[in-house]
Design an enzyme around this catalytic site. Structure first.
Site, PDB file in Angstrom:
ATOM      1  N   LYS A 263      12.107   2.282  36.612  1.00  0.00           N
ATOM      2  CA  LYS A 263      10.894   2.833  36.015  1.00  0.00           C
ATOM      3  C   LYS A 263      11.131   3.137  34.536  1.00  0.00           C
ATOM      4  O   LYS A 263      12.266   3.361  34.123  1.00  0.00           O
ATOM      5  CB  LYS A 263      10.526   4.163  36.718  1.00  0.00           C
ATOM      6  N   ARG A 337       7.470   2.468  51.270  1.00  0.00           N
ATOM      7  CA  ARG A 337       7.044   1.719  52.458  1.00  0.00           C
ATOM      8  C   ARG A 337       8.247   1.170  53.227  1.00  0.00           C
ATOM      9  O   ARG A 337       8.188   0.973  54.434  1.00  0.00           O
ATOM     10  CB  ARG A 337       6.078   0.597  52.036  1.00  0.00           C
TER      11      ARG A 337
HETATM   12  N1  BES Z   1       6.872   7.060  44.222  1.00  0.00           N
HETATM   13  C1  BES Z   1       6.169   5.967  43.667  1.00  0.00           C
HETATM   14  C2  BES Z   1       4.670   6.191  43.597  1.00  0.00           C
HETATM   15  C3  BES Z   1       4.182   7.072  42.476  1.00  0.00           C
HETATM   16  C4  BES Z   1       4.176   6.613  41.178  1.00  0.00           C
HETATM   17  C5  BES Z   1       3.661   8.296  42.751  1.00  0.00           C
HETATM   18  C6  BES Z   1       3.672   7.407  40.167  1.00  0.00           C
HETATM   19  C7  BES Z   1       3.143   9.090  41.752  1.00  0.00           C
HETATM   20  C8  BES Z   1       3.164   8.641  40.447  1.00  0.00           C
HETATM   21  C9  BES Z   1       6.410   4.704  44.481  1.00  0.00           C
HETATM   22  O1  BES Z   1       7.647   4.590  45.065  1.00  0.00           O
HETATM   23  C10 BES Z   1       6.256   3.553  43.557  1.00  0.00           C
HETATM   24  O2  BES Z   1       7.059   3.431  42.670  1.00  0.00           O
HETATM   25  N2  BES Z   1       5.244   2.723  43.775  1.00  0.00           N
HETATM   26  C11 BES Z   1       4.982   1.618  42.945  1.00  0.00           C
HETATM   27  C12 BES Z   1       4.609   0.444  43.828  1.00  0.00           C
HETATM   28  C13 BES Z   1       4.507  -0.868  43.096  1.00  0.00           C
HETATM   29  C14 BES Z   1       5.878  -1.296  42.647  1.00  0.00           C
HETATM   30  C15 BES Z   1       3.890  -1.871  44.016  1.00  0.00           C
HETATM   31  C16 BES Z   1       3.831   1.983  42.009  1.00  0.00           C
HETATM   32  O3  BES Z   1       2.913   2.662  42.431  1.00  0.00           O
HETATM   33  O4  BES Z   1       3.916   1.616  40.842  1.00  0.00           O
HETATM   34 MN    MN Z   2       9.064   3.702  43.756  1.00  0.00          MN
END
Ligand code: BES
Ligand code: MN
Ligand code: ZN
Length: 493
Positions: A263, A337
């Protein structure tokens, strides 16, 4: 903090020895002969107070009032939502004072929802995080009396609200802990401690046992971290042993760096809150231990870190989930997931009446619903209705999202049974469709709490949501478990 419910009129409240009185003045307010209602009546007449939530008028050392401070607070129509806003506004102004003993006077026609809201808002607004401060200055408020016209009428709602508040606060505390403290190991210890305190059954599986259970997808996420994963199983028995349980599954990523699909660094610290689902399951169990409703509940928490490392899972890796389905991991940041799917398969062994997973799953859900409502996905309409109603009643609302088959199209893989990501469009639904593949054997619901589990910015911190919703849902469900035959297969949407 101690809560007490008391039968007390405004006339009685004037004589109550405490540091502050909050008097809720709603639209149906009627002036009486006592000092406090005269004070409110005069203030309304002079337009120094409006009966709108958020409107406050402070009085100091009023003649004939034992409390040093009086706060008149507009309470609108007196509904739970308005009372919550009113009490929140009033208690927020007391945070920097020395008020230890508080009396909150509800309007004489207050219903259960107002009592619940007053308890929740007081607890929530007076909470102070101190766990990692070197000079802890915690919550000043010690005792709160909720004054109502007839306490016998509100006893059940009051007790439920107080236990829910404790569960919510416990979830917040865990969520707020830094990721070097709130490790998977720590969550396992917390579960054990809860189990000991309340007589739950508890099992905490380590890496070897998780591997033995065949949770290849969960382990793939965990393999890049120095912190060993934990799979927590908590069991509360409030009904006959054979009664099909409700299973709660909480995402317990104690830090989500994204892994190899790392990230951006902006706000990455907030990914310590990625165990909000797990915290909400532990918070719900804390309330269960207190309320002991007549149903069986199983809590499942897959917990690990998502980190980049030489041993990390890579984009393109294919893993075999506990269900036997193979998964092509195209993005290591879609890790929630991957740990939940194995927990959903594990849940089958309990022959559940329903399974609800709770997860800070997608940024897309934050875009869709913001911080007001959690995303609700369900394969079963009755389960969805129950969760929607519980969320509204607990002022912890959610909103139903679709599960059309077309949303699963993007999850196709050329090399495995399924890919872990689809396109960006409809991201929250794509994620839910992925989970649904593993939740076909029971009525299933998924709460995406990515927007509601914590707040960013100056008020950065965990909210404890959706513990309030879950507690309300479990109370609504009690006793029904035995009365209703379990469906063998979920109705697919
Ligand atoms: N924990 C995150 C989701 C999240 C992101 C919650 C920002 C709150 C704020 C999750 O594990 C994630 O990174 N999801 C990705 C999925 C994508 C790679 C398909 C997302 O939401 O960007
Ligand atoms: Mn994630
Ligand atoms: Zn995550």
């Amino acid at each position: 903090m101690d809560f007490e419910l008391k039968t007390l009129s405004l006339a009685g409240a004037a004589g109550e020895k405490c540091d502050a009185l909050v008097v809720l003045v709603g639209e149906s307010f009627k002036v009486g002969k006592d000092v406090l209602s005269k004070l409110a009546g005069d203030a309304l007449k002079a337009r120094d107070l409006e009966p709108k939530p958020g409107k406050l008028l402070h009085a100091y050392r009023s003649e004939g009032v034992a409390a040093g401070r009086v706060i008149l607070a507009g309470a609108g129509d007196g509904s739970g939502k308005r009372v919550h806003a009113a009490v929140q506004a009033a208690v927020a102004t007391l945070r920097t004072t020395g008020v230890k003993r508080l009396v909150v006077c509800l309007p004489p026609d207050a219903k259960d929802d107002a009592v619940r809201a007053a308890v929740a808002a007081t607890a929530e607004t007076s909470y102070v995080y101190v766990a990692t401060k070197s000079k802890p200055e915690g919550r000043v408020l010690q005792k709160v009396t909720i004054a109502v016209a007839d306490k016998a009428r509100h006893r059940v709602a009051f007790h439920a609200a107080r236990s829910a508040a404790e569960g919510i606060e416990y979830a917040r505390e865990l969520g707020n802990l830094p990721p070097n403290h709130a490790t998977p190991t720590r969550l396992g210890e917390e579960a054990r401690r809860l189990a000991k305190a309340h007589g739950f059954q508890c099992e905490v599986l380590g890496p070897k046992e998780i591997a033995k259970a065949g949770m290849g997808s969960f382990l793939a996420v965990a393999q890049g971290s120095e912190q060993p994963p934990r799979f927590i199983v908590l069991r509360y028995q409030g009904a006959a042993a054979g009664t099909a349980p409700l299973v709660l599954v909480g995402k317990g990523i104690t830090f989500d760096s994204g892994g190899i699909s790392i990230k951006p660094s902006q706000d990455m610290d907030e990914m310590k809150f990625d165990m909000g689902g797990a915290a909400s399951v532990l918070g719900a169990f804390r309330a269960l231990g207190d309320l002991r409703p007549a149903l069986n509940v199983v809590g499942l928490i897959p917990s690990c870190e998502n980190m980049p490392d030489g041993r990390s899972v890579k984009p393109g890796d294919i893993v075999t989930s506990m269900s036997g389905q193979t998964i092509e991991i195209l993005n290591t940041d879609a890790e929630g997931r991957l740990i939940l799917c194995d927990a959903l398969t594990y849940a089958e062994r309990f022959n559940p009446m329903a399974v609800i997973d709770i997860a800070t799953l997608t940024g897309a859900c934050v875009v869709a619903l913001g911080g007001v409502r959690s995303g609700l996905f369900a394969s079963d309409d009755e389960l969805a209705q129950g969760l929607l109603a519980a969320g509204d009643a607990a002022l912890d609302p959610c909103w139903r999202m679709p599960l059309d088959e077309e949303y699963a199209d993007g999850l196709k893989s050329n090399f495995a049974d399924v890919a872990n990501v689809a396109g960006r469009a409809g991201g929250a639904v794509n994620a839910a469709k992925f989970l649904q593949r593993f939740a076909g054997k029971y009525p299933w619901a998924h709460l995406d709490i990515a927007g509601t589990a914590w707040k960013g910015g100056a008020a950065k911190g965990s909210t404890g949501r959706p513990v309030g919703l879950l507690v309300q849902f479990m109370l609504d469900r009690q006793g029904r478990a035995a009365a209703k035959p379990r469906r063998t297969a979920a109705r697919r949407k």
